[in-house]
Design a protein around this motif. Structure first.
Motif, PDB file in Angstrom:
ATOM      1  N   LYS A  30      97.068  71.778 168.422  1.00 23.06           N
ATOM      2  CA  LYS A  30      97.777  71.237 167.279  1.00 23.06           C
ATOM      3  C   LYS A  30      97.809  69.719 167.359  1.00 23.06           C
ATOM      4  O   LYS A  30      98.057  69.154 168.413  1.00 23.06           O
ATOM      5  CB  LYS A  30      99.228  71.737 167.353  1.00 23.06           C
ATOM      6  CG  LYS A  30      99.742  72.301 166.058  1.00 23.06           C
ATOM      7  CD  LYS A  30     100.937  73.180 166.356  1.00 23.06           C
ATOM      8  CE  LYS A  30     102.151  72.708 165.610  1.00 23.06           C
ATOM      9  NZ  LYS A  30     103.315  73.560 165.863  1.00 23.06           N
ATOM     10  N   ILE A  31      97.523  69.081 166.245  1.00 28.58           N
ATOM     11  CA  ILE A  31      97.661  67.629 166.157  1.00 28.58           C
ATOM     12  C   ILE A  31      98.727  67.355 165.108  1.00 28.58           C
ATOM     13  O   ILE A  31      98.657  67.878 163.997  1.00 28.58           O
ATOM     14  CB  ILE A  31      96.337  66.942 165.780  1.00 28.58           C
ATOM     15  CG1 ILE A  31      95.268  67.226 166.836  1.00 28.58           C
ATOM     16  CG2 ILE A  31      96.537  65.432 165.616  1.00 28.58           C
ATOM     17  CD1 ILE A  31      93.923  66.571 166.565  1.00 28.58           C
ATOM     18  N   ILE A  32      99.736  66.584 165.485  1.00 27.97           N
ATOM     19  CA  ILE A  32     100.863  66.342 164.591  1.00 27.97           C
ATOM     20  C   ILE A  32     100.971  64.846 164.308  1.00 27.97           C
ATOM     21  O   ILE A  32     101.043  64.031 165.225  1.00 27.97           O
ATOM     22  CB  ILE A  32     102.170  66.855 165.230  1.00 27.97           C
ATOM     23  CG1 ILE A  32     102.021  68.344 165.590  1.00 27.97           C
ATOM     24  CG2 ILE A  32     103.349  66.651 164.285  1.00 27.97           C
ATOM     25  CD1 ILE A  32     102.652  68.728 166.889  1.00 27.97           C
ATOM     26  N   VAL A  33     100.957  64.492 163.035  1.00 28.82           N
ATOM     27  CA  VAL A  33     100.986  63.081 162.633  1.00 28.82           C
ATOM     28  C   VAL A  33     102.316  62.764 161.975  1.00 28.82           C
ATOM     29  O   VAL A  33     102.751  63.479 161.068  1.00 28.82           O
ATOM     30  CB  VAL A  33      99.835  62.775 161.639  1.00 28.82           C
ATOM     31  CG1 VAL A  33      99.760  61.282 161.344  1.00 28.82           C
ATOM     32  CG2 VAL A  33      98.504  63.276 162.179  1.00 28.82           C
ATOM     33  N   GLU A  45      87.097  63.745 161.637  1.00 24.53           N
ATOM     34  CA  GLU A  45      86.503  63.872 162.969  1.00 24.53           C
ATOM     35  C   GLU A  45      86.469  65.334 163.431  1.00 24.53           C
ATOM     36  O   GLU A  45      85.452  65.781 163.969  1.00 24.53           O
ATOM     37  CB  GLU A  45      87.294  63.016 163.966  1.00 24.53           C
ATOM     38  CG  GLU A  45      86.650  62.864 165.329  1.00 24.53           C
ATOM     39  CD  GLU A  45      85.335  62.069 165.312  1.00 24.53           C
ATOM     40  OE1 GLU A  45      85.052  61.383 164.306  1.00 24.53           O
ATOM     41  OE2 GLU A  45      84.596  62.167 166.310  1.00 24.53           O
ATOM     42  N   VAL A  46      87.553  66.071 163.216  1.00 26.87           N
ATOM     43  CA  VAL A  46      87.539  67.481 163.664  1.00 26.87           C
ATOM     44  C   VAL A  46      86.557  68.304 162.837  1.00 26.87           C
ATOM     45  O   VAL A  46      85.964  69.262 163.326  1.00 26.87           O
ATOM     46  CB  VAL A  46      88.944  68.147 163.681  1.00 26.87           C
ATOM     47  CG1 VAL A  46      89.860  67.436 164.664  1.00 26.87           C
ATOM     48  CG2 VAL A  46      89.574  68.201 162.305  1.00 26.87           C
ATOM     49  N   ILE A  86      85.623  71.211 165.392  1.00 29.58           N
ATOM     50  CA  ILE A  86      86.650  71.638 166.334  1.00 29.58           C
ATOM     51  C   ILE A  86      87.739  72.366 165.553  1.00 29.58           C
ATOM     52  O   ILE A  86      88.192  71.891 164.514  1.00 29.58           O
ATOM     53  CB  ILE A  86      87.306  70.436 167.055  1.00 29.58           C
ATOM     54  CG1 ILE A  86      86.232  69.511 167.637  1.00 29.58           C
ATOM     55  CG2 ILE A  86      88.240  70.916 168.164  1.00 29.58           C
ATOM     56  CD1 ILE A  86      86.805  68.202 168.140  1.00 29.58           C
ATOM     57  N   ASP A  87      88.143  73.519 166.079  1.00 33.20           N
ATOM     58  CA  ASP A  87      89.163  74.317 165.438  1.00 33.20           C
ATOM     59  C   ASP A  87      90.541  73.810 165.849  1.00 33.20           C
ATOM     60  O   ASP A  87      90.963  74.000 166.979  1.00 33.20           O
ATOM     61  CB  ASP A  87      88.991  75.759 165.906  1.00 33.20           C
ATOM     62  CG  ASP A  87      89.178  76.718 164.762  1.00 33.20           C
ATOM     63  OD1 ASP A  87      89.283  76.243 163.617  1.00 33.20           O
ATOM     64  OD2 ASP A  87      89.216  77.924 165.018  1.00 33.20           O
ATOM     65  N   LEU A  97      89.910  59.469 170.914  1.00 34.15           N
ATOM     66  CA  LEU A  97      91.027  60.375 171.199  1.00 34.15           C
ATOM     67  C   LEU A  97      90.557  61.834 171.161  1.00 34.15           C
ATOM     68  O   LEU A  97      90.873  62.631 172.051  1.00 34.15           O
ATOM     69  CB  LEU A  97      92.116  60.144 170.147  1.00 34.15           C
ATOM     70  CG  LEU A  97      93.550  60.497 170.502  1.00 34.15           C
ATOM     71  CD1 LEU A  97      94.009  59.749 171.741  1.00 34.15           C
ATOM     72  CD2 LEU A  97      94.459  60.169 169.326  1.00 34.15           C
ATOM     73  N   ILE A  98      89.796  62.159 170.133  1.00 28.77           N
ATOM     74  CA  ILE A  98      89.304  63.535 169.974  1.00 28.77           C
ATOM     75  C   ILE A  98      88.324  63.853 171.104  1.00 28.77           C
ATOM     76  O   ILE A  98      88.388  64.913 171.733  1.00 28.77           O
ATOM     77  CB  ILE A  98      88.583  63.697 168.603  1.00 28.77           C
ATOM     78  CG1 ILE A  98      89.545  63.369 167.447  1.00 28.77           C
ATOM     79  CG2 ILE A  98      87.968  65.085 168.466  1.00 28.77           C
ATOM     80  CD1 ILE A  98      90.587  64.381 167.159  1.00 28.77           C
ATOM     81  N   GLU A  99      87.418  62.912 171.358  1.00 29.34           N
ATOM     82  CA  GLU A  99      86.390  63.101 172.378  1.00 29.34           C
ATOM     83  C   GLU A  99      87.022  63.333 173.759  1.00 29.34           C
ATOM     84  O   GLU A  99      86.735  64.310 174.431  1.00 29.34           O
ATOM     85  CB  GLU A  99      85.482  61.855 172.411  1.00 29.34           C
ATOM     86  CG  GLU A  99      84.496  61.776 173.556  1.00 29.34           C
ATOM     87  CD  GLU A  99      83.290  62.669 173.332  1.00 29.34           C
ATOM     88  OE1 GLU A  99      83.073  63.046 172.165  1.00 29.34           O
ATOM     89  OE2 GLU A  99      82.599  62.990 174.320  1.00 29.34           O
TER      90      GLU A  99
END
Lengths: 142, 209
Positions: A43-46, A67-68, A73-74, A115-117
């Protein structure tokens, strides 16, 4: 509270590439793997309060979504309101099952690919951008 | 005072703030007020030289005193920070363009924010990226919320109701990655269609955005 009145006849727009029927397929697919997803969910929360929006959180969210999708990326991306650390906005939390939740501060769109990488793909916390982490033991400063 | 705050807002983002950011801010207020349904209308009417942005929610609402104070830049209901800024900045943007912002609220029933602008005013910021604003709102963690959206421009309407979308998805949430991607593209396409091909553009070659 009155209702808006609309004067001239307006031609309705219907997106052609995306139809409501697509949703049926998504629903069927999602039902099949819903169990897997909730168990391994990332989970990514902004933060999207007034402070976050002013600091560019919407653009950060856009960069995350792009990016996801590019990396295929799920991950669930959601937004929350102000949590009281306005000067550190845009704030982005990353939560992965079985790992502490990491809060990254002042996350601008150009920081998102790294960050994702590193965090999502390599599983390494980007320590220099991390502010704190929440684990079962409570809050600690990163 | 309002002008000074608007100036501060401009400096903060380094440019005139696009109106879709104000819209997102108002939508976020609705979430914070515990709304379960929001109706957003955007009506662009260059012939009448008017742009109207109307947001109604069914949240907990405010009494007369709180409604008055909501337009004061140093008032906020939040406890995490001591200034609000959201609505006063939006009001300042409207007034700069010979428009206005009205706020009506009934405790227990909801709140309505209506902002008007002179559509062709030189200082009117563009609507900007509405798709991103709607997504940021719809992906909120703070509970299920229905949005009825209508955007009128260029003699066309793009509208949807997330209740109908949710009905198709059943128990699968809008934030599900595939549902989210569908939603993003659906809204982006609708908004792009609204602008229309070049021959639908106004004779002056102006941009409705």
């Amino acid at each position: 509270m009155g209702r808006l009145t609309i004067g001239p006849p307006w031609e309705g727009i219907m997106p052609k590439l995306k139809s409501l029927e697509d949703l049926q397929k998504i629903r069927e697919q999602a039902q099949r793997d819903l169990k897997v997803r909730t168990e391994t969910g990332t989970k990514i929360i902004v933060g999207m309060g007034t402070c976050g929006i002013a600091a560019g959180a919407r653009e950060t969210m856009h960069a995350i979504l792009a990016e996801v999708q590019n990396q295929n990326i799920d991950v669930n991306v959601t937004t929350v309101g102000c949590i009281g650390m306005c000067s550190k906005e845009p704030l982005v939390d990353i939560e992965q099952a079985g790992k502490p939740r990491i809060t990254y501060c002042n996350v601008h769109p150009d920081m998102v690919p790294r960050l994702i990488e590193e965090h999502l793909l390599k599983g390494q916390v980007v320590e220099e951008w991390a502010m704190g982490r929440v684990s079962a033991a409570g809050i600690g400063q990163g | 005072m309002a002008a000074a705050m608007a100036e501060a807002g401009k400096q903060r983002t380094g440019r005139v703030r696009e109106l879709s950011l104000h819209i997102l801010d108002v939508l976020e207020n609705a979430l914070e007020a515990g709304a379960t349904r929001v109706e957003l209308s955007i009506i662009e009417d260059p012939e009448m030289d008017k742009l109207t942005i109307d947001v109604q929610d069914n949240g907990r609402g405010m009494d007369a005193e709180a409604t008055r104070r909501a337009l004061d830049p140093f008032f906020t209901t939040r406890t995490t920070r001591h200034v609000g800024l959201g609505l006063p900045l939006f009001a300042a943007a409207a007034r700069r363009c010979d428009g206005d912002l009205t706020l009506e609220s009934v405790p227990g029933q909801g709140t309505r924010v209506r902002a008007t602008f002179r559509h062709n005013h030189l200082d009117r910021a563009p609507l900007g990226n509405l798709t991103d604003s709607l997504l940021a709102f719809l992906l909120s963690e703070r509970g299920e919320i229905e949005l009825r959206y209508r955007h009128l421009a260029n003699s066309r309407t793009f509208q949807f109701d997330t209740a109908a979308i949710q009905a198709e998805l059943g128990e699968v949430p809008l934030s599900h990655p595939q549902a989210r991607e569908w939603l993003y593209e659906y809204i982006a396409e609708g908004e792009a269609e609204l602008r229309g091909p070049a021959d639908h553009r106004p004779p002056m070659g102006g941009d409705y955005a």
